[in-house]
Design an enzyme around this catalytic site. Structure first.
Site, mmCIF file in Angstrom:
data_model
loop_
_atom_site.group_PDB
_atom_site.id
_atom_site.type_symbol
_atom_site.label_atom_id
_atom_site.label_comp_id
_atom_site.label_asym_id
_atom_site.label_seq_id
_atom_site.Cartn_x
_atom_site.Cartn_y
_atom_site.Cartn_z
ATOM 1 N N ASN A 298 0.856 -1.195 0.000
ATOM 2 C CA ASN A 298 0.000 0.000 0.000
ATOM 3 C C ASN A 298 0.891 1.243 0.000
ATOM 4 O O ASN A 298 0.733 2.140 0.824
ATOM 5 C CB ASN A 298 -0.951 -0.028 1.194
ATOM 6 C CG ASN A 298 -2.067 1.001 1.061
ATOM 7 O OD1 ASN A 298 -2.424 1.404 -0.034
ATOM 8 N ND2 ASN A 298 -2.589 1.439 2.182
ATOM 9 N N GLY B 63 5.824 8.284 1.363
ATOM 10 C CA GLY B 63 6.748 8.004 2.478
ATOM 11 C C GLY B 63 7.624 6.792 2.160
ATOM 12 O O GLY B 63 8.843 6.811 2.368
ATOM 13 N N HIS B 64 7.006 5.730 1.625
ATOM 14 C CA HIS B 64 7.798 4.550 1.249
ATOM 15 C C HIS B 64 8.769 4.887 0.120
ATOM 16 O O HIS B 64 9.895 4.405 0.088
ATOM 17 C CB HIS B 64 6.894 3.410 0.759
ATOM 18 C CG HIS B 64 5.946 2.882 1.787
ATOM 19 N ND1 HIS B 64 4.594 3.134 1.758
ATOM 20 C CD2 HIS B 64 6.161 2.108 2.875
ATOM 21 C CE1 HIS B 64 4.012 2.534 2.774
ATOM 22 N NE2 HIS B 64 4.933 1.902 3.474
ATOM 23 N N ARG C 152 -2.670 4.582 6.569
ATOM 24 C CA ARG C 152 -3.973 4.613 7.236
ATOM 25 C C ARG C 152 -4.700 5.938 7.030
ATOM 26 O O ARG C 152 -5.865 6.056 7.403
ATOM 27 C CB ARG C 152 -3.813 4.275 8.714
ATOM 28 C CG ARG C 152 -3.434 2.787 8.900
ATOM 29 C CD ARG C 152 -3.353 2.360 10.331
ATOM 30 N NE ARG C 152 -3.230 0.911 10.454
ATOM 31 C CZ ARG C 152 -2.115 0.276 10.834
ATOM 32 N NH1 ARG C 152 -1.020 0.957 11.093
ATOM 33 N NH2 ARG C 152 -2.102 -1.035 10.951
HETATM 34 O O1 PAF Z 1 6.811 -0.212 8.975
HETATM 35 C C1 PAF Z 1 6.283 -1.203 8.422
HETATM 36 O O2 PAF Z 1 5.667 -1.100 7.365
HETATM 37 C C2 PAF Z 1 6.374 -2.563 9.095
HETATM 38 O O3 PAF Z 1 6.296 -2.438 10.480
HETATM 39 C C3 PAF Z 1 7.610 -3.354 8.680
HETATM 40 C C4 PAF Z 1 8.885 -2.673 9.122
HETATM 41 C C5 PAF Z 1 7.619 -3.533 7.174
HETATM 42 C C6 PAF Z 1 7.584 -4.742 9.330
HETATM 43 O O4 PAF Z 1 6.469 -5.464 8.934
#
Ligand code: PAF
Length: 284
Positions: free
Chosen positions: A32, A36-37, A188
Site C-alpha cells: 500500500n 513516504g515509502h 492509514r
Molecule cells: O513499517 C512497516 O511497514 C512494518 O512495520 C515493517 C517494518 C515492514 C515490518 O512489517
C-alpha cells in the site's frame, strides 16, 4: 523488475549480487505504498548498488481487533511504483513462506524500548515487528535497510536489535514525509473521512506547539502533555498518548534530558494517527 515469492529464490538472487561485490539496499514494507515509502526507496538507491523492497503484511504485528484482514493489499499498484523508482527486485512472499508453522516459537523482544509509547497500547506489536524484520534480514542479508522516522519507536527498536544481535546491516532513518498541510503520510490516512482529513494536521500542530514550549523553557512535561492532549480531545481526537520522552530510552523525559522526542498517537474516527518530532534542548 522481478518479483520473487520464495526464500530460496530471493537468497540466490541477492547472494549473486553480493558475490559481484555489489552493495544491496533493502526497504521492508507492508505494501500500500505512498510517498513516504518512496522516500525510503530513494534513500536506499542513493546508498547502494542494487535496491530491493519486500511487500509482506505481517500478521504477527497486528493485535486482536486491529486491521490485519482489511489492511489494503495493492500488489500491482505497489509493483508499478517500485518499478518507476528503479527498484531492482521485489520480495512478496505468501504468509506460509514466512511463517510455515503458523506462529513462531522464536520471537525477538527488544525489552524496555517496547514498553513505552505505541508499545504500551499495542502489546506484542513490536515483538511482531522485530521478529519479522529479523527474519527478513536473515533471508535477504542486505547491507543497508531504510526505515521511516515517522515510526520513531520502530526505528529505535530495529537499531537496538541490530546492535544487540550483531546483525551486519546498516540502518538508515529517513525523515517523515508530509502532505502540504503537515499531516504525516501514512497508509492509514486513506481511512479518514473528508472532515477527519481536514482536522488530521492538528495532531502535528500540537506536537509542534509542545516542541516550541520545550524550546522556550517549559520543563513540566507531564503538564505540557496533559494540556496538549486535552486540546486535541476538544478538537475530536481520542488521544492514546502525548508524551515527551528521552530519545534513547523512550522513557518519559526529565527536566535534565537534552535529546527528546515529542510523540503522539490519537484516533480520529477509525484510523489511529501517530507523529513525532525530535528536539534538542541546549544550554539549560
Ligand atoms: O513499517 C512497516 O511497514 C512494518 O512495520 C515493517 C517494518 C515492514 C515490518 O512489517
Amino acid at each position: 523488475m522481478e518479483t520473487i515469492e520464495t526464500i530460496a529464490n530471493i537468497r540466490e538472487r541477492v547472494q549473486a549480487w553480493k558475490r559481484e561485490g555489489l552493495r544491496v539496499g533493502f526497504v521492508p514494507t507492508m505494501g500500500n505504498l505512498h510517498s513516504g515509502h518512496l522516500a525510503l526507496v530513494d534513500a536506499v538507491r542513493e546508498h547502494s548498488d542494487r535496491s530491493m523492497a519486500s511487500i509482506f503484511v505481517n500478521p504477527t504485528q497486528f493485535g486482536p481487533g486491529e486491521d490485519y484482514e482489511s489492511y489494503p493489499r495493492t500488489l500491482e499498484a505497489d509493483r508499478a511504483l517500485l518499478e518507476q523508482k528503479g527498484t531492482d527486485l521485489v520480495f512478496a512472499p505468501p504468509v506460509e513462506e514466512i511463517y510455515p508453522d503458523g506462529e513462531p516459537l522464536t520471537w525477538v523482544n527488544v525489552d524496555q524500548l517496547d514498553q513505552h509509547l505505541c508499545g504500551a497500547s499495542r502489546p506484542g506489536h513490536f515483538r511482531g515487528v522485530a521478529t519479522v524484520v529479523a527474519k527478513l534480514f536473515n533471508i535477504v542479508q542486505p547491507d543497508l535497510a531504510a526505515f521511516g522516522e515517522k515510526d520513531y519507536q520502530q526505528l529505535a527498536i530495529i537499531r537496538r536489535m541490530v546492535r544487540d544481535l550483531c546483525m551486519p546491516v546498516e540502518i538508515l532513518g529517513v525523515p517523515t514525509m508530509r502532505e502540504a498541510d503537515g499531516l504525516a503520510v501514512s497508509s492509514r490516512n486513506g481511512y479518514l473521512s473528508e472532515r477527519e482529513r481536514s482536522l488530521a494536521p492538528e495532531l502535528y500542530q500540537h506536537v509542534q506547539q509542545a516542541r516550541d514550549a520545550a524550546l522556550a523553557g517549559e520543563r513540566n512535561y507531564a503538564h505540557l502533555c496533559q494540556r496538549m492532549s486535552r486540546a486535541l480531545e476538544e478538537r475530536g481526537f481520542t488521544v492514546d498518548y502525548f508524551e515527551v520522552v528521552n530519545a534513547d530510552t523512550l522513557a518519559p523525559a526529565g527536566p535534565d534530558d537534552q535529546q527528546l522526542v515529542i510523540a503522539a498517537a490519537a484516533w480520529l474516527g477509525k484510523p489511529r494517527l501517530i507523529d513525532n518530532i525530535a528536539v534538542e534542548i541546549v544550554g539549560t
